[in-house]
Motif scaffolding. Sequence first.
Motif, PDB file in Angstrom:
ATOM      1  N   UNK A  11      -2.546 -36.711  23.099  1.00  0.00           N
ATOM      2  CA  UNK A  11      -1.362 -35.929  22.761  1.00  0.00           C
ATOM      3  C   UNK A  11      -0.070 -36.691  23.038  1.00  0.00           C
ATOM      4  N   UNK A  51      -8.265 -26.241  16.356  1.00  0.00           N
ATOM      5  CA  UNK A  51      -7.214 -25.686  17.206  1.00  0.00           C
ATOM      6  C   UNK A  51      -6.360 -24.771  16.334  1.00  0.00           C
ATOM      7  N   UNK A 100      -4.795 -30.604  13.716  1.00  0.00           N
ATOM      8  CA  UNK A 100      -5.368 -29.521  14.524  1.00  0.00           C
ATOM      9  C   UNK A 100      -6.448 -28.729  13.795  1.00  0.00           C
ATOM     10  N   UNK A 140      -0.688 -34.324  28.262  1.00  0.00           N
ATOM     11  CA  UNK A 140      -1.433 -33.142  28.705  1.00  0.00           C
ATOM     12  C   UNK A 140      -2.482 -33.458  29.768  1.00  0.00           C
ATOM     13  N   UNK A 141      -2.078 -34.218  30.765  1.00  0.00           N
ATOM     14  CA  UNK A 141      -2.963 -34.497  31.889  1.00  0.00           C
ATOM     15  C   UNK A 141      -2.783 -33.402  32.932  1.00  0.00           C
ATOM     16  N   UNK A 153      -9.305 -36.111  21.718  1.00  0.00           N
ATOM     17  CA  UNK A 153      -7.937 -35.909  21.240  1.00  0.00           C
ATOM     18  C   UNK A 153      -6.947 -36.393  22.284  1.00  0.00           C
ATOM     19  N   UNK A 170      -9.811 -40.276  29.028  1.00  0.00           N
ATOM     20  CA  UNK A 170     -10.339 -38.916  29.101  1.00  0.00           C
ATOM     21  C   UNK A 170     -10.956 -38.503  27.756  1.00  0.00           C
ATOM     22  N   UNK A 203     -16.541 -29.776  19.425  1.00  0.00           N
ATOM     23  CA  UNK A 203     -15.281 -30.311  19.947  1.00  0.00           C
ATOM     24  C   UNK A 203     -15.510 -31.440  20.945  1.00  0.00           C
ATOM     25  N   UNK A 204     -16.629 -31.379  21.667  1.00  0.00           N
ATOM     26  CA  UNK A 204     -16.916 -32.451  22.634  1.00  0.00           C
ATOM     27  C   UNK A 204     -17.124 -33.780  21.919  1.00  0.00           C
ATOM     28  N   UNK A 222     -10.291 -30.056  14.595  1.00  0.00           N
ATOM     29  CA  UNK A 222     -11.106 -29.491  15.677  1.00  0.00           C
ATOM     30  C   UNK A 222     -10.837 -27.991  15.866  1.00  0.00           C
ATOM     31  N   UNK A 260     -17.588 -25.345  20.651  1.00  0.00           N
ATOM     32  CA  UNK A 260     -17.319 -26.136  21.865  1.00  0.00           C
ATOM     33  C   UNK A 260     -18.128 -27.429  21.860  1.00  0.00           C
TER      34      UNK A 260
END
Lengths: 222, 353
Positions: free
Chosen positions: B90, B56, B51, B94-95, B88, B155, B83-84, B54, B80
């Motif tokens: 999980x 987090x 984490x 986390x959808x 990442x 994604x 981060x793009x 990026x 931001x």
Amino acid sequence: MSPQIFELLVNATVETLYMVGLAALLGTLLGLPLGVLLATTGRGELLQNVAFNRIAGVIVNATRSTPFIILVVAIIPFTRLVAGTSIGTSAAIVPLTVAAIPFIARLIEGAIREVDRGLIEAAEAMGATPLQIIAKFLLPEALPGIVLGLTLAVVSLIGYSAMVGAVGGGGLGDLGIRYGYQRFLPEVMAAVVLVLIVLVQIVQSLGDLIARRVNKRAIGGR
Amino acid sequence: MIEFQGVEKVFSGRGGGPEVRALDGIDLSIGRGEIFGIIGRSGAGKSTLIRVVNMLERPTAGSVSVDGVDMAALDGAGLRDARRAIGMIFQHFNLLSSRTVYDNVALPLELAGLRKSEIKAKVEPLLELVGLGDKRDRYPAELSGGQKQRVGIARALSSEPKVLLCDEATSALDPETTTSILRLLADINAKLGLTIVLITHEMAVIKEICHRVAVMESGTIIERGDVFDVFTAPRHATTRSFVSSVVGAELPETLSERLVAEPVAGGNAVLRITFKGAMANTPIISQLTRRFGLDLNILHGRIDHIQDAPFGVLVVEAVGAADAVQSAISFINANNLSVEVLGHVPANLRAAG
């Protein structure tokens, strides 16, 4: 039931729908953003602002803990300021809205807090702005809960609207008190109660239906 | 590609409790196009480490750079954007349950403000890549765990990142699905040259696809290296216990409880011969028998492949004269295989066992 009484009943129903509808609409317009802010300004949250969160929380709690009939009377000066008068159906919308805002805000806050924190983490990892996180993640994911919350709010408002007869607000509650109770017309009282039951049934069923439609969490939930 | 320098993360204790040093002086360099695994038990700090890449979690000291950019120095829009370029995935996917497969994959592109037609042109090939072309209008609740993780991967790839972070990405999946997801990741790594960092508590995941591995314990890296080397010659006790769960280097209990350190009268030495790399194919056992007149009784053994490189361990009881056993050990060493005297057993082991 005489035609005159029937006409009174119809008029009272229309008044109730008008008051509840407008108060729910205004209450949502103002309560939704407030609920989002309550949910996102706490410590460690997206838009952390602890001072705002505390103050807003206290005001919301204060409004929520005032019995509605007291609230109606207490804010008469404010009602007069906003509606120009403190008597009548339109004036009654003011206290109804004032009561609806904090109620709806807490319901929205609760629905948003139910959203999995992992989603916020995923959103941040994607480079989403706080506004995008609210609009594209939190609100859509909380939607089923929000719909159920708003349903509950409308049902509560129908109940509250019966009390605004005290300030000449009209509506079903007023009709029941004046004709059913004070003039000893039990059939009017029965009719009023029946209409209220039917209204609440319709609102709740509609709310449940919409909540099921927007809930994609369970297979076959559509 | 990713450089950690003296990274520390201290969590202040909740409600006046003691503070927690989740990361304690991490120096680590992850190369471009590499699949780098980080393994550790829960609480070792691996989750915090991934984490920090990026932001987090912001490190309390030290620096992290991704593709030459100092991440900790970034804020707001700069962060931001950075981060793009880092995808990442999980453990719990986390959808968004309210969006279809297609719309989930399209989401990062929507956030970046791409037009509908541009989004479509990127999302559709990705759905094909992860094998979900026929599921585009389904909702996550209608998918299996493996399919959900495929959506997560698509994604994460949609914004064409240079780095993919995998946070226990297979820990919620059954072994078969895990294998298929790991194959997909290895495939993506090969096709797109993407740098992949994955954290896991399962050594099997590391063994399956990682090029290099770091083992973490209480906020520090206790061992690191090429996966093959770490598996075949683990140095740290924690690493050994992780490795043994996969390569079965542990001796069976019935054998280990009979081993004694000193030679016993009428007993025999127990040797562990490790075969690895090019030498794994040497027919050493029969050579020992012919050259030194030893009888070799195989007690335990396992031959494995770590990403196509053979690796074997044999535990044998050497029945013969002591000097013949010594010459055999020298011979094995001279052949670039490693051998270790585990101990000695009374001669009646076989009968008793």
